[in-house]
Write a protein that holds these residues in place. Sequence first.
Motif, mmCIF file in Angstrom:
data_model
loop_
_atom_site.group_PDB
_atom_site.id
_atom_site.type_symbol
_atom_site.label_atom_id
_atom_site.label_comp_id
_atom_site.label_asym_id
_atom_site.label_seq_id
_atom_site.Cartn_x
_atom_site.Cartn_y
_atom_site.Cartn_z
ATOM 1 N N ILE A 271 0.826 -1.209 0.000
ATOM 2 C CA ILE A 271 0.000 0.000 0.000
ATOM 3 C C ILE A 271 0.864 1.265 0.000
ATOM 4 N N VAL A 272 1.992 1.227 0.697
ATOM 5 C CA VAL A 272 2.886 2.389 0.736
ATOM 6 C C VAL A 272 3.414 2.678 -0.672
ATOM 7 N N MET B 44 0.863 7.206 -6.472
ATOM 8 C CA MET B 44 -0.191 8.216 -6.620
ATOM 9 C C MET B 44 0.366 9.620 -6.414
ATOM 10 N N GLY B 45 1.194 9.791 -5.398
ATOM 11 C CA GLY B 45 1.773 11.102 -5.131
ATOM 12 C C GLY B 45 2.721 11.547 -6.224
ATOM 13 N N ASN C 47 -5.291 10.056 -8.508
ATOM 14 C CA ASN C 47 -6.125 9.710 -7.355
ATOM 15 C C ASN C 47 -6.529 8.251 -7.298
ATOM 16 N N GLN C 48 -6.374 7.523 -8.396
ATOM 17 C CA GLN C 48 -6.737 6.115 -8.394
ATOM 18 C C GLN C 48 -5.818 5.325 -9.318
ATOM 19 N N SER D 89 -8.069 3.652 -4.688
ATOM 20 C CA SER D 89 -8.076 5.113 -4.680
ATOM 21 C C SER D 89 -7.444 5.636 -3.405
ATOM 22 N N ARG D 90 -7.102 6.906 -3.418
ATOM 23 C CA ARG D 90 -6.550 7.536 -2.218
ATOM 24 C C ARG D 90 -7.534 7.412 -1.058
ATOM 25 N N SER D 91 -8.815 7.547 -1.359
ATOM 26 C CA SER D 91 -9.804 7.447 -0.272
ATOM 27 C C SER D 91 -9.838 6.042 0.318
#
Length: 122
Positions: free
Chosen positions: A78-79, A85-86, A91-92, A106-108
């Motif tokens: 996940i990291v 993403m960054g 965002n996804q 997604s970021r959310s």
Amino acid sequence: SHECPSMPADLPLRRFADEYILMTGRRCYAVEEGGTVVGMITPADLRKVERARWHETPVVRIAHRLHELRSVSPETPIVEALQTMGREDINQLPVMRAGRMEGMLSRSHILHALQAHIELSM
């Protein structure tokens, strides 16, 4: 998430806007051609086409082709996904296995998972 709505490649942009974006509020959709996901489209992509041409332009014409997108596998830490993403300012990310889309990260999703982890740690 395994709940990434899909639509046929020949769907006109007008119907995409009216029936998908306005009705669901989602930000990312899969584009299918012949039963296979071939791309992704977001509401921001609509800006590529004049509104007067939305009724005649199919979503596949402006979709981001799946093979061109940055993606992750189900095994990606996940990291690492969050760093991608960054770095890419997205965002996804499609979650891919053997050339097929299995879902969307997604970021959310990541923020919700982190929040749950923090709450369980307290």
